[in-house]
Design a protein around this motif. Structure first.
Motif, mmCIF file in Angstrom:
data_model
loop_
_atom_site.group_PDB
_atom_site.id
_atom_site.type_symbol
_atom_site.label_atom_id
_atom_site.label_comp_id
_atom_site.label_asym_id
_atom_site.label_seq_id
_atom_site.Cartn_x
_atom_site.Cartn_y
_atom_site.Cartn_z
ATOM 1 N N ASP A 162 -36.234 -36.100 -38.807
ATOM 2 C CA ASP A 162 -37.151 -34.954 -38.777
ATOM 3 C C ASP A 162 -38.307 -35.081 -39.766
ATOM 4 N N TYR A 163 -38.039 -35.731 -40.906
ATOM 5 C CA TYR A 163 -39.057 -35.779 -41.952
ATOM 6 C C TYR A 163 -39.128 -37.175 -42.563
ATOM 7 N N ILE A 164 -40.330 -37.503 -43.030
ATOM 8 C CA ILE A 164 -40.501 -38.732 -43.793
ATOM 9 C C ILE A 164 -41.306 -38.374 -45.038
ATOM 10 N N ALA A 165 -40.690 -38.520 -46.197
ATOM 11 C CA ALA A 165 -41.304 -38.111 -47.462
ATOM 12 C C ALA A 165 -42.072 -39.283 -48.047
ATOM 13 N N SER A 166 -43.251 -39.000 -48.576
ATOM 14 C CA SER A 166 -44.064 -40.126 -49.030
ATOM 15 C C SER A 166 -45.187 -39.699 -49.949
ATOM 16 N N ASN A 167 -45.497 -40.607 -50.851
ATOM 17 C CA ASN A 167 -46.757 -40.575 -51.579
ATOM 18 C C ASN A 167 -47.603 -41.664 -50.922
ATOM 19 N N PRO A 168 -48.787 -41.358 -50.420
ATOM 20 C CA PRO A 168 -49.494 -42.312 -49.551
ATOM 21 C C PRO A 168 -49.829 -43.633 -50.237
ATOM 22 N N GLY A 169 -49.846 -44.692 -49.427
ATOM 23 C CA GLY A 169 -50.134 -46.010 -49.983
ATOM 24 C C GLY A 169 -50.668 -46.955 -48.907
ATOM 25 N N SER A 170 -51.488 -47.894 -49.328
ATOM 26 C CA SER A 170 -52.187 -48.752 -48.374
ATOM 27 C C SER A 170 -51.270 -49.709 -47.625
ATOM 28 N N THR A 171 -50.144 -50.082 -48.210
ATOM 29 C CA THR A 171 -49.279 -51.039 -47.525
ATOM 30 C C THR A 171 -48.564 -50.431 -46.327
ATOM 31 N N PHE A 172 -48.643 -49.126 -46.196
ATOM 32 C CA PHE A 172 -48.052 -48.508 -44.994
ATOM 33 C C PHE A 172 -49.036 -47.569 -44.320
ATOM 34 N N ARG A 173 -50.327 -47.868 -44.483
ATOM 35 C CA ARG A 173 -51.342 -47.000 -43.873
ATOM 36 C C ARG A 173 -51.211 -46.994 -42.356
ATOM 37 N N GLY A 174 -50.824 -48.131 -41.809
ATOM 38 C CA GLY A 174 -50.660 -48.198 -40.354
ATOM 39 C C GLY A 174 -49.556 -47.277 -39.888
ATOM 40 N N LEU A 175 -48.440 -47.320 -40.550
ATOM 41 C CA LEU A 175 -47.311 -46.461 -40.173
ATOM 42 C C LEU A 175 -47.657 -44.992 -40.385
ATOM 43 N N GLN A 176 -48.323 -44.712 -41.493
ATOM 44 C CA GLN A 176 -48.679 -43.309 -41.757
ATOM 45 C C GLN A 176 -49.586 -42.762 -40.656
ATOM 46 N N GLU A 177 -50.547 -43.576 -40.245
ATOM 47 C CA GLU A 177 -51.457 -43.120 -39.190
ATOM 48 C C GLU A 177 -50.701 -42.896 -37.882
ATOM 49 N N SER A 178 -49.763 -43.775 -37.597
ATOM 50 C CA SER A 178 -48.983 -43.601 -36.368
ATOM 51 C C SER A 178 -48.136 -42.332 -36.430
ATOM 52 N N ILE A 179 -47.586 -42.042 -37.603
ATOM 53 C CA ILE A 179 -46.743 -40.843 -37.742
ATOM 54 C C ILE A 179 -47.575 -39.592 -37.486
ATOM 55 N N VAL A 180 -48.732 -39.513 -38.147
ATOM 56 C CA VAL A 180 -49.482 -38.253 -38.097
ATOM 57 C C VAL A 180 -50.306 -38.120 -36.825
ATOM 58 N N THR A 181 -50.667 -39.249 -36.180
ATOM 59 C CA THR A 181 -51.506 -39.163 -34.992
ATOM 60 C C THR A 181 -50.710 -39.454 -33.724
ATOM 61 N N TYR A 182 -50.231 -40.662 -33.620
ATOM 62 C CA TYR A 182 -49.478 -41.042 -32.423
ATOM 63 C C TYR A 182 -48.226 -40.183 -32.271
ATOM 64 N N GLY A 183 -47.539 -39.980 -33.365
ATOM 65 C CA GLY A 183 -46.293 -39.209 -33.301
ATOM 66 C C GLY A 183 -46.505 -37.711 -33.359
ATOM 67 N N GLY A 184 -47.743 -37.280 -33.540
ATOM 68 C CA GLY A 184 -48.025 -35.852 -33.589
ATOM 69 C C GLY A 184 -47.539 -35.177 -34.859
ATOM 70 N N ASN A 185 -47.198 -35.958 -35.852
ATOM 71 C CA ASN A 185 -46.689 -35.444 -37.130
ATOM 72 C C ASN A 185 -45.497 -34.504 -36.940
ATOM 73 N N LEU A 236 -44.192 -35.611 -45.131
ATOM 74 C CA LEU A 236 -44.140 -34.693 -46.278
ATOM 75 C C LEU A 236 -44.931 -35.311 -47.429
ATOM 76 N N THR A 237 -45.912 -34.614 -47.905
ATOM 77 C CA THR A 237 -46.754 -35.144 -48.968
ATOM 78 C C THR A 237 -46.068 -34.945 -50.318
ATOM 79 N N CYS A 238 -45.712 -36.041 -50.939
ATOM 80 C CA CYS A 238 -45.056 -36.004 -52.244
ATOM 81 C C CYS A 238 -46.000 -36.593 -53.290
ATOM 82 N N LEU A 239 -45.815 -36.175 -54.529
ATOM 83 C CA LEU A 239 -46.714 -36.609 -55.586
ATOM 84 C C LEU A 239 -46.098 -37.692 -56.464
ATOM 85 N N HIS A 240 -44.957 -38.173 -56.049
ATOM 86 C CA HIS A 240 -44.286 -39.248 -56.786
ATOM 87 C C HIS A 240 -43.173 -39.780 -55.878
ATOM 88 N N GLU A 241 -42.951 -41.095 -55.916
ATOM 89 C CA GLU A 241 -41.936 -41.667 -55.036
ATOM 90 C C GLU A 241 -40.527 -41.256 -55.444
#
Lengths: 654, 123
Positions: free
Chosen positions: A93-116, A122-127
């Protein structure tokens, strides 16, 4: 556009069908509850239809570009899209993360392709926050949350929280981004964020890891990692998602997301359980110790049946909500006395059996004292021996036991209870009736003693922890509540004074005693409670919150209803006591020195202002206990509207 | 010494509140190194020597860190013996760390603590 690219685009629906419908999908869960709530469609073998976001991607190539330009600028059907398909199939249901370039592709797929959605980012401020949120979430949701982070700096941040999850036997699925191909590291940042062996730094305290080199490899390893994480003894796993796999095109690959095959937890050997039953039935003073046993409400019910069949008191080590505190066999405050008297002790999913029957006094010369009788018979039932590692020593001291049964206690208890009932003779029943009468009496006496103890310092300022807990109890007792914090520093008052009789009403502690778990785990658990409309309650240590206070922002941002009451003793108080002990042992002056480096004061932190700055309703500091009830009522009204709230209460140390 | 601890004694005993607020003025002007005047205060000794750490500011105790020690009917001699040669995990307070006068202060403070009258509801 090239023929290949166009073809890929037009065949999108067909492709998805090929990827997804590869066999019956069985959504795994840690709990019976979650199992029963599976989407029945999943059980028939087909995933839910692709979202509108998928449909939107079935489009022609943009006009006005040459084939070379299309190749240069655009990617059709990136690999990370199928990674999202797999996460959806696993019902994450959820994927918790502080954003990072090494997974920018996956993040984009989650929020766009997957409809978030499924998973929602989940936007976190620390891993460390990401993993601790997942840790708390799993204990309420009964299934893992995913975490995505940099394989280098992110995983380093996440490591302590992973250690807690490992010690607490809680599944967390971590996906770590990386740049494996050195020729594709564009600049120094990419190099600094690349690693040969991603999971190396955490491998000693995770169950499994892998570094897939193809998309198919990734899909299979993701499903495997989920399976391993959720097989008792559960634990965190790490899967590397190479940036090339995420960002490159799927192309003509025929990918298959394998069906998840949940592992049935191991049942204890039937002959061994029969022998355990014999020892327990014949015992004059049987005792049950329990720690990380009940994964589900069924585990609690099974333990009640066993304890009643034996008329054996239960000493709960509180790793989970294992046993109702309002049951007469819950005798936590009598643990020393009961352990000393017991002739047979059954330990269920115990992490520290030795420490439960011994004391090692922290004096100048360590003194070892046996608490249990020398002739006590010890039986253990659990999965702790089935998966161990060497370096980190959280497995505790070796304990010679008379009967050590490898098996998942929750699923083995019904068989043990049946054996106990079968072996209990009619003459024994009247004996058990007498024992029940005595245990009901000692339970009432114990509760009265605890209530009496709570009266001392009732009107004190700073507020006593007993008063704090009782004022809170008055406000929540008629609601559907869930305590999502570890009450160890509040002297276990909730267990001693409240009625905790439902599995979701308590989730245990950090496992590894790594400070910084409390606040994010509470937010994660509150997120899982949100869909049930429960009031999540967190008695929050001040020092713990300051490790990663940004989780308050995450709670506000994602509208996670959580009532946090600061147990603000303005110190890392356990360390204050340690320093005092050292000074006294060395006969050195102590006036105030024990506070150097251990107190959080000068200036005192204004937690209410801090929470407010992150969009969280707050009040305090409160030093007068008479002001508590009113503050709690206001805060609960905020939480019941779906938002977090913080009350800062200046408290006694313990 | 932290502000928090310096001010705690003002909180934990209604009877000593005024006295201790005055004491804080003395304390603040003298600094930690010249705290001899503060030693006259019974409840301050209880904090200064860290008794509160395990037993709470009113000696109410904790299941986790140390038993309740107030209100107490313990005779002074028995109290002294426990502090000097404790059983269990309590660290020993040697005379050269905690002198007899300070111990008397602490004992007097514990004796001054009366039973609380409020009764919590638990049902």
């Amino acid at each position: 556009m090239t023929e290949k690219t166009v073809k890929d685009g037009l065949n999108r629906r067909k492709f998805l069908k090929g990827v997804i419908a590869t066999g019956p999908v069985v959504a795994v869960s840690l709990s019976n509850r979650a199992s029963s709530e599976q989407n029945p469609k999943n059980q028939t073998g087909s995933l839910a239809a692709p979202s509108g976001h998928v449909e939107a991607m079935e489009r022609a190539a943009p006009e006005g570009y040459t084939d070379d330009q299309l190749k240069r600028y655009f990617i059709e059907h990136p690999g990370s899209d199928v990674m999202v398909d797999a996460l959806k199939q696993l019902d994450i249901d959820y994927i918790a993360s502080n954003p990072g370039s090494t997974f920018r592709g996956l993040q984009e797929s989650i929020v766009t392709y997957g409809g978030n959605k499924k998973p929602e980012f989940l936007t976190c401020l620390h891993e460390e926050t990401s993993v601790a949120m997942a840790h708390g979430y799993a204990k309420i949701a009964g299934k893992p949350m995913a975490v995505v982070c940099h394989g280098t700096v992110g995983l380093q941040h996440a490591s302590m929280a992973l250690y807690n999850a490992w010690c607490d036997r809680v599944p967390v699925v971590v996906i770590a981004g990386n740049h494996l191909d050195a020729t594709h590291r564009a600049h120094q940042v990419s190099w600094a964020h690349s690693v040969q062996d991603t999971a190396l730094i955490v491998r000693e305290f995770i169950k499994w890891d892998d570094t897939p080199v193809s998309l198919q490899h990734f899909l299979e390893s993701l499903v495997r990692s989920y399976k391993i994480a959720t097989t008792p003894p559960m634990g965190p796993v790490v899967l590397t998602a190479d940036a090339e796999l995420q960002e490159g095109a799927i192309g003509q690959q025929r990918l298959k997301i394998p069906r998840l095959s949940p592992t049935i937890p191991p049942l204890g050997d039937s002959a061994a359980l029969a022998e355990a039953a014999r020892l327990l039935v014949e015992a004059e003073r049987p005792l049950i110790l329990v720690d990380r046993m009940a994964r589900t409400a069924a585990g609690v019910e099974h333990l009640v049946v066993l304890a009643e069949a034996l008329q054996a008191p239960v000493i709960d080590r509180l790793g989970r909500m294992n046993f109702p505190t309002d049951h007469y066999l819950f005798q936590l405050s009598r643990s020393r006395e009961l352990i000393a008297q017991a002739d047979v002790i059954l330990g269920l999913e115990m992490t520290d059996m030795w420490g439960s029957i011994h004391r090692l006094l922290d004096l100048a010369q360590h003194e070892e004292q046996g608490v249990a009788r020398p002739d006590v018979k010890l039986i253990t039932l659990g999965v702790g021996d089935l998966y161990l590692k060497s370096n980190y020593q959280n497995f505790s001291r070796y304990t010679p036991v008379d009967l050590s049964i490898a098996g998942d206690a929750e699923v083995s208890l019904p068989l043990l209870s049946e054996e106990v009932k079968r072996r209990t003779s009619r003459t024994r029943v009247s004996y058990l009736t007498d024992r029940e009468r005595n245990l009901r009496l000692t339970y009432r006496q114990m509760r009265e003693k605890d209530q009496q103890a709570a009266k001392y310092a009732w009107d004190a300022s700073p507020v006593s922890t007993a008063r704090l807990c009782m004022e809170l109890w008055q406000q929540i007792k008629n609601r559907d509540w869930s305590l999502v914090s570890d009450p160890i520093f509040q002297s276990y008052w909730p267990q001693r004074l409240w009625k905790i009789n439902r599995h979701h009403q308590y989730i245990g502690g950090s496992g590894g005693y790594g400070v910084g778990y409390g606040a994010p785990a509470a937010v994660g658990a509150a997120l899982a409670n949100r869909e049930h409309g429960r009031l999540s309650v967190n008695i929050q240590s001040d020092g713990d919150l300051m490790y990663a206070p940004g989780v308050l922002w995450t709670a506000a941002h994602h509208h996670i209803p959580l009532l946090s009451i600061l147990h603000n003793n303005r110190a890392y108080h356990q360390e204050t006591m340690h320093l005092q002990r050292m000074a006294l042992r060395r006969r050195r002056g102590i006036a105030g020195n024990a506070n150097i480096g251990t107190t959080i004061d000068q200036p005192a932190i204004d937690f209410a202002q801090m929470a407010k700055s992150m969009g969280v309703w707050s009040t305090g500091p409160i030093s007068d206990p008479a002001e508590l009830a009113s503050a709690l009522r206001k805060a609960i009204s905020v939480v019941e509207q779906g938002e977090p709230a913080v009350i800062d209460v200046v408290c006694q140390p313990r | 010494m932290s502000d928090f601890l310096q001010n705690l004694s003002c909180y934990h005993s209604q009877a000593s509140r005024v006295l201790f607020c005055l004491l804080i003025v003395v304390w603040s002007s003298c600094g930690v190194a010249n705290a001899a005047d503060a030693d006259k205060n019974d409840d301050w000794m209880f904090i200064k020597y860290g008794c509160y750490q395990c037993h709470g500011y009113l000696g109410q105790g904790s299941l986790l860190s140390g038993p309740r020690i107030a209100p107490s009917a313990l005779p002074y001699e028995a109290f002294t013996e426990i502090v000097r040669r404790p059983y269990g995990v309590m660290p020993a307070y040697a005379p050269d760390v905690l002198d007899q006068k300070a111990l008397e202060n602490i004992y007097r403070y514990l004796k001054s603590i009366k039973p609380e009258s409020s009764k919590p509801e638990t049902e």
